[in-house]
Design a protein around this motif. Structure first.
Motif, PDB file in Angstrom:
ATOM      1  N   GLU A   1       2.183   2.967  11.087  1.00  0.00           N
ATOM      2  CA  GLU A   1       3.151   3.683  11.917  1.00  0.00           C
ATOM      3  C   GLU A   1       4.510   2.974  11.799  1.00  0.00           C
ATOM      4  OE1 GLU A   1       2.635   6.552  13.355  1.00  0.00           O
ATOM      5  OE2 GLU A   1       0.649   6.489  12.454  1.00  0.00           O
ATOM      6  N   PRO A   2       5.595   3.698  12.095  1.00  0.00           N
ATOM      7  CA  PRO A   2       6.922   3.104  11.936  1.00  0.00           C
ATOM      8  C   PRO A   2       7.091   1.770  12.673  1.00  0.00           C
ATOM      9  CG  PRO A   2       7.089   5.424  12.599  1.00  0.00           C
ATOM     10  CD  PRO A   2       5.647   5.117  12.470  1.00  0.00           C
ATOM     11  N   LEU A   3       6.596   1.688  13.926  1.00  0.00           N
ATOM     12  CA  LEU A   3       6.785   0.431  14.656  1.00  0.00           C
ATOM     13  C   LEU A   3       5.928  -0.684  14.079  1.00  0.00           C
ATOM     14  CD1 LEU A   3       7.229   1.220  18.457  1.00  0.00           C
ATOM     15  CD2 LEU A   3       8.879   1.207  16.604  1.00  0.00           C
ATOM     16  N   ASP A   4       4.738  -0.338  13.569  1.00  0.00           N
ATOM     17  CA  ASP A   4       3.910  -1.343  12.888  1.00  0.00           C
ATOM     18  C   ASP A   4       4.688  -1.955  11.737  1.00  0.00           C
ATOM     19  OD1 ASP A   4       1.449  -1.087  14.293  1.00  0.00           O
ATOM     20  OD2 ASP A   4       0.994   0.757  13.200  1.00  0.00           O
ATOM     21  N   LEU A   5       5.311  -1.085  10.959  1.00  0.00           N
ATOM     22  CA  LEU A   5       6.012  -1.550   9.765  1.00  0.00           C
ATOM     23  C   LEU A   5       7.262  -2.342  10.130  1.00  0.00           C
ATOM     24  CD1 LEU A   5       5.343   1.692   7.810  1.00  0.00           C
ATOM     25  CD2 LEU A   5       4.696  -0.580   7.003  1.00  0.00           C
ATOM     26  N   LEU A   6       7.997  -1.841  11.126  1.00  0.00           N
ATOM     27  CA  LEU A   6       9.204  -2.555  11.544  1.00  0.00           C
ATOM     28  C   LEU A   6       8.853  -3.928  12.109  1.00  0.00           C
ATOM     29  CD1 LEU A   6      11.226   0.397  13.097  1.00  0.00           C
ATOM     30  CD2 LEU A   6      11.949  -1.033  11.175  1.00  0.00           C
ATOM     31  N   ALA A   7       7.776  -4.001  12.906  1.00  0.00           N
ATOM     32  CA  ALA A   7       7.357  -5.294  13.458  1.00  0.00           C
ATOM     33  C   ALA A   7       6.967  -6.232  12.316  1.00  0.00           C
ATOM     34  CB  ALA A   7       6.192  -5.097  14.421  1.00  0.00           C
ATOM     35  N   GLY A   8       6.309  -5.689  11.302  1.00  0.00           N
ATOM     36  CA  GLY A   8       5.908  -6.497  10.143  1.00  0.00           C
ATOM     37  C   GLY A   8       7.122  -7.009   9.382  1.00  0.00           C
ATOM     38  N   ILE A   9       8.106  -6.135   9.197  1.00  0.00           N
ATOM     39  CA  ILE A   9       9.313  -6.545   8.465  1.00  0.00           C
ATOM     40  C   ILE A   9      10.072  -7.607   9.264  1.00  0.00           C
ATOM     41  CG2 ILE A   9      11.555  -5.766   7.587  1.00  0.00           C
ATOM     42  CD1 ILE A   9      10.166  -3.005   7.086  1.00  0.00           C
ATOM     43  N   ARG A  10      10.143  -7.400  10.576  1.00  0.00           N
ATOM     44  CA  ARG A  10      10.842  -8.395  11.399  1.00  0.00           C
ATOM     45  C   ARG A  10      10.155  -9.759  11.281  1.00  0.00           C
ATOM     46  NH1 ARG A  10      11.139  -8.585  17.855  1.00  0.00           N
ATOM     47  NH2 ARG A  10       8.932  -8.811  17.486  1.00  0.00           N
TER      48      ARG A  10
ATOM     49  N   CYS B   1       0.817  -1.220   0.000  1.00  0.00           N
ATOM     50  CA  CYS B   1       0.000   0.000   0.000  1.00  0.00           C
ATOM     51  C   CYS B   1       0.854   1.274   0.000  1.00  0.00           C
ATOM     52  CB  CYS B   1      -0.874  -0.030   1.240  1.00  0.00           C
ATOM     53  SG  CYS B   1      -1.629   1.533   1.627  1.00  0.00           S
ATOM     54  N   GLY B   2       0.370   2.279  -0.681  1.00  0.00           N
ATOM     55  CA  GLY B   2       1.075   3.555  -0.758  1.00  0.00           C
ATOM     56  C   GLY B   2       1.254   4.226   0.591  1.00  0.00           C
ATOM     57  N   GLY B   3       0.313   4.008   1.498  1.00  0.00           N
ATOM     58  CA  GLY B   3       0.430   4.572   2.847  1.00  0.00           C
ATOM     59  C   GLY B   3       1.644   3.983   3.556  1.00  0.00           C
ATOM     60  N   GLN B   4       1.866   2.683   3.352  1.00  0.00           N
ATOM     61  CA  GLN B   4       3.053   2.035   3.937  1.00  0.00           C
ATOM     62  C   GLN B   4       4.321   2.625   3.314  1.00  0.00           C
ATOM     63  OE1 GLN B   4       1.757  -1.892   2.679  1.00  0.00           O
ATOM     64  NE2 GLN B   4       1.556  -2.572   4.794  1.00  0.00           N
ATOM     65  N   THR B   5       4.295   2.777   1.988  1.00  0.00           N
ATOM     66  CA  THR B   5       5.464   3.314   1.279  1.00  0.00           C
ATOM     67  C   THR B   5       5.876   4.666   1.868  1.00  0.00           C
ATOM     68  OG1 THR B   5       4.613   2.298  -0.740  1.00  0.00           O
ATOM     69  CG2 THR B   5       6.356   3.938  -0.999  1.00  0.00           C
ATOM     70  N   HIS B   6       4.884   5.544   2.041  1.00  0.00           N
ATOM     71  CA  HIS B   6       5.210   6.883   2.528  1.00  0.00           C
ATOM     72  C   HIS B   6       5.787   6.852   3.933  1.00  0.00           C
ATOM     73  CE1 HIS B   6       4.087  10.078  -0.393  1.00  0.00           C
ATOM     74  NE2 HIS B   6       3.801   8.978  -1.040  1.00  0.00           N
ATOM     75  N   SER B   7       5.230   6.004   4.809  1.00  0.00           N
ATOM     76  CA  SER B   7       5.766   5.898   6.167  1.00  0.00           C
ATOM     77  C   SER B   7       7.198   5.363   6.137  1.00  0.00           C
ATOM     78  CB  SER B   7       4.911   4.944   6.999  1.00  0.00           C
ATOM     79  OG  SER B   7       4.017   5.665   7.782  1.00  0.00           O
ATOM     80  N   LEU B   8       7.441   4.354   5.311  1.00  0.00           N
ATOM     81  CA  LEU B   8       8.780   3.748   5.246  1.00  0.00           C
ATOM     82  C   LEU B   8       9.820   4.778   4.828  1.00  0.00           C
ATOM     83  CD1 LEU B   8       7.816   0.364   3.539  1.00  0.00           C
ATOM     84  CD2 LEU B   8       8.786   0.622   5.834  1.00  0.00           C
ATOM     85  N   LEU B   9       9.434   5.670   3.912  1.00  0.00           N
ATOM     86  CA  LEU B   9      10.393   6.683   3.445  1.00  0.00           C
ATOM     87  C   LEU B   9      10.442   7.870   4.382  1.00  0.00           C
ATOM     88  CD1 LEU B   9       9.555   5.824  -0.082  1.00  0.00           C
ATOM     89  CD2 LEU B   9      11.890   6.453   0.490  1.00  0.00           C
ATOM     90  N   LYS B  10       9.274   8.274   4.872  1.00  0.00           N
ATOM     91  CA  LYS B  10       9.211   9.441   5.744  1.00  0.00           C
ATOM     92  C   LYS B  10      10.054   9.234   7.005  1.00  0.00           C
ATOM     93  CE  LYS B  10       5.837  12.320   8.148  1.00  0.00           C
ATOM     94  NZ  LYS B  10       4.412  12.572   8.395  1.00  0.00           N
ATOM     95  N   TYR B  11      10.064   8.003   7.518  1.00  0.00           N
ATOM     96  CA  TYR B  11      10.813   7.738   8.745  1.00  0.00           C
ATOM     97  C   TYR B  11      12.191   7.126   8.473  1.00  0.00           C
ATOM     98  CZ  TYR B  11       6.600   9.100  11.087  1.00  0.00           C
ATOM     99  OH  TYR B  11       5.536   9.827  11.521  1.00  0.00           O
ATOM    100  N   GLY B  12      12.582   7.102   7.219  1.00  0.00           N
ATOM    101  CA  GLY B  12      13.933   6.653   6.889  1.00  0.00           C
ATOM    102  C   GLY B  12      14.154   5.165   7.102  1.00  0.00           C
ATOM    103  N   ILE B  13      13.066   4.389   7.167  1.00  0.00           N
ATOM    104  CA  ILE B  13      13.209   2.951   7.441  1.00  0.00           C
ATOM    105  C   ILE B  13      13.846   2.240   6.244  1.00  0.00           C
ATOM    106  CG2 ILE B  13      11.905   0.813   7.859  1.00  0.00           C
ATOM    107  CD1 ILE B  13       9.932   2.560   9.486  1.00  0.00           C
TER     108      ILE B  13
END
Lengths: 383, 345
Positions: free
Chosen positions: A238-247, A34-46
């Motif tokens: 949110e950044p932690l949502d995405l990081l937890a998902g990636i982990r 999703c584009g919302g995920q993309t923006h969070s990943l870039l916005k927070y430098g993940i």
């Protein structure tokens, strides 16, 4: 602020990042759908922080980006008719329709109402376009303007579908004769199936969009996982949502254990929102749909059921656009959204294509991958 | 067939009509009864105001106000028309002296509404100690403007011998924001779209001349530049400074004050407060090690101030403005692109 701060905690983020880097034995290719995920990943430098162990590939889940240019052209045409007001989410306003060269090369020539540009351009030429925040606002607009025809531009994935379906039901109940929907809804699962069905697909896992799953439930991905062998992890934004998902994805990949995992349990259940599903099913049926950059996707869209045929803008105003255009878009949005190239690898990125002068939708949309790269990635990627 | 209607207003008109702007008796009476009286102005209608100014170096600015809706939480177009112009003078280091007032009224405007706007305009002018020294009134046909547009031009006397300018900004300078950001833009957006958020964002519309004077006095040449962060928000100002000074602006997300209601509304709509307009909040650049003193000066004026040090000026990086978010990653801040549009989902 509750539900925000705790999911943006820098210490926890650091721990998750370390954990991912420790677990990964190779560089995994993970698609955030999703584009919302993309923006969070870039916005927070993940994305850049994890560059050494995860390649994040940004998927097709930006509703604005995948809306076919024909739909934009049709909306522009309607907006310029006397007594018609197009009601739309603000995001759609700057999305370009066909390019100038496509319009000039059309054979037979296009009608004068088809001019290059976006809905915003149509507005400067006198088109009546109203930004709304909810489809129900468009119904309200229709009740307040009985002498005008209000056409709501119904775009989006399962996230927006229940709301537009409710608007249709409300308009039916109010017996509104001046409300219709120009439907360009799309469904997320069919496009994921297209991606994994591509013999050149290099993806290892998906991060599925939490808000789609809040409606549809995460069970819809079971068949995809068993057929493709790719894990699907449901995440929030949110950044932690995405990081937890990636982990979680890395963990499943390292142990070769593909399955559906819900990392967004505060909003998503296995069955989803039954009420929303019922409303959707009452109003819409699944159909084949043309996606911008992808072509026609089987079962990739929704259309109004027979009961709501009168509310179908294309039936009400007639299909004027049999646009005889062979697609030769210079924009490489299809390659970007399928993960074949990164936005900055497109030859037009930051040169012929910027948010001011976009060649395609992903550069203007709030959820487009190109706009995320342009906005948040270091300037070296722009040049 | 065209029908004719008489342009002369009925004797006790409650609405603005074209005749109110066409010279002659109706106009004179309209201005006397509904404008001059509300602004507590004299009856003289000379073509120019004569100003007695204490010094030669003047600052002059002009601004037009077309906000919709006319009334929003925290202010209205009248108070805004004073604050906007006063702030443009104040951040340039000038003491605001007088403003002009040009009104463009739509035929059919409720006179009571106009009077409410003028009353708050007058109160704002009095609070800023500026005189409304000259003015103009036009009435245009229905549909030619959205109810009421205002232009104000202001003059002020420079308080310093050194000019405040973004050209003064140096690497190492520290950046301060004078209060929570994004209040005005979100207040107007929520009012215009009737978003019914609770609590609703309230505009920060307010004069900054006292803060500016105090900073000038308290910091002298260590005060480099001030700029009220109107359209485009603090991102626009930071970009202007970065371009002018050929340096980069580095800010820290966690230090930028944003109220819960603005943050909530922005999250909901997919907007970033960095790009949202302010009308009583400014960015201040001060020389290295002088930011604490600047905060003291602001606190003396208002002990409850939310002013904060948000970052510093650094030698040119790969992007003109960068922000530190989450675990320390520095991310470019893009320049505002037109009006922010809310996202779909």
């Amino acid at each position: 602020m509750k539900y925000l701060d705790e999911f943006r905690d820098p210490q926890l983020a650091r721990r998750l990042i370390d954990d991912i880097q420790e677990r990964a034995t190779r560089r995994w290719k993970i698609m955030d759908v999703c584009g919302g995920q993309t923006h969070s990943l870039l916005k927070y430098g993940i994305e850049s922080t994890l560059e050494n162990c995860v390649e994040l590939i940004h998927g097709p889940g930006c509703p604005v980006c995948v809306t076919a240019p024909e739909t934009i052209e049709y909306a522009k045409h309607l907006a310029l008719l006397p007594n018609v007001i197009i009601a739309t989410f603000g995001d759609m306003l700057r999305v370009p329709g066909f390019s100038a060269s496509e319009v000039s090369q059309a054979n037979p020539p296009l009608t004068s109402s088809v001019c290059p540009g976006s809905l915003a351009d149509a507005r400067t030429r006198g088109g009546q376009i109203q930004i709304v925040y909810s489809p129900l606002d468009a119904v309200e607009l229709a009740t307040q303007n009985p002498k005008k025809q209000i056409v709501f531009l119904a775009v989006g994935f399962e996230t927006t579908v229940p709301a537009t379906a409710l608007a249709a039901l409300q308009a039916e109940q109010l017996r509104l004769r001046n409300f219709s929907l120009l439907v360009a809804h799309v469904c997320v699962l069919p496009v994921m199936q297209v991606l994994v069905g591509d013999p050149n697909c290099e993806l290892n896992a998906f991060l599925a969009a939490g808000h789609v799953c809040a409606v549809s439930g995460h069970d819809i991905y079971r068949a995809l996982v068993s057929e493709s062998g790719l894990p699907v992890i449901v995440t929030g934004f949110e950044p932690l949502d995405l990081l937890a998902g990636i982990r979680c994805a890395v963990e499943l990949l390292e142990s070769n254990n593909p399955q559906v995992v819900n990392c967004y349990s505060r909003s998503v259940s296995s069955q989803g929102n039954r009420f929303a599903q019922d409303v959707m099913a009452t109003v819409y049926k699944q159909v084949d749909r043309k996606w911008r950059g992808f072509g026609t996707i089987r079962g990739g869209g929704l259309a109004l059921r027979e009961r709501f045929a009168e509310m179908d803008a294309e039936k009400r105003f007639g299909t004027i656009l049999q646009i005889p255009i062979v697609h030769q878009e210079t924009c490489r949005s299809g390659d970007v959204m399928a993960g074949r190239i990164k936005p900055h690898e497109c030859e037009h990125f930051g040169r012929g294509c910027t948010p001011d002068q976009p060649l395609g939708a992903p550069m203007v949309s709030n959820e487009g991958a190109c706009s995320a790269y342009y906005r948040y990635a270091p300037q070296t990627k722009r040049n | 067939m065209k029908t004719w209607h008489c342009p002369v207003p009925p004797p006790f008109s409650e609405k603005v009509v074209l005749a109110h702007g066409e010279g002659g008796k109706a106009m004179r009476r309209f201005i006397r009864e509904h404008i001059s009286s509300k602004l507590a102005l004299g009856s003289a209608m000379d073509d120019s105001a004569i100003l007695n100014l204490p010094q030669k170096q003047l600052a002059m600015t002009t601004d037009s106000f077309v906000v919709s809706p006319l009334f929003f939480p925290g202010g209205n177009i009248g108070s805004l028309a004073v604050h906007g112009t006063v702030n443009d003078l104040a951040v340039a280091g000038a003491q605001p002296i007088a403003i002009s007032l040009a009104l463009i009224l739509e035929e059919g405007l409720e006179i009571s509404l106009l009077e409410n706007v003028l009353e708050s305009l007058r109160n704002a002018a009095e609070a800023c100690n500026v005189t409304i020294c000259t003015g103009d009134t036009k009435v245009v046909q229905r549909g030619a403007v959205d109810k009421l547009f205002i232009n104000t031009t202001g003059v002020g006397c420079l308080q310093t011998k050194f000019a405040l300018s973004s050209a003064n900004v140096r690497a190492g300078d520290e950046l301060i924001v004078s209060g929570p950001i994004g209040q005005h833009g979100m207040a107007v957006l929520c009012a215009r779209e009737d978003l019914k958020l609770v609590p609703t964002p309230i505009s920060d519309s307010a004069p900054l001349h006292q803060e500016c004077s105090a900073l000038l006095l308290g910091l002298g040449a260590n005060l480099r530049c001030m700029r009220d962060a109107t359209r485009g928000g603090i991102s626009a100002v930071l970009h202007e400074w970065a371009m002018d000074a050929q340096l980069s602006m580095q800010i820290d997300e966690s230090r930028i004050p944003v109220s819960a209601e603005v943050r909530g509304a922005c999250e909901l709509l997919g907007l970033d407060p960095l790009y949202v307009a302010n009308e009583g909040t400014m960015l201040i650049a001060v020389a290295r090690d002088h930011s604490v003193r600047a905060l003291e000066v602001l606190r003396q004026l208002n002990p409850a101030t939310k002013a904060a040090i948000i970052g510093q000026v650094v030698p040119a990086l790969s992007a003109p403005v960068v922000i530190r978010r989450l675990h320390g990653a520095l991310i470019p801040v893009d320049e505002p692109q037109g009006a922010p549009l809310p996202r779909i989902c």
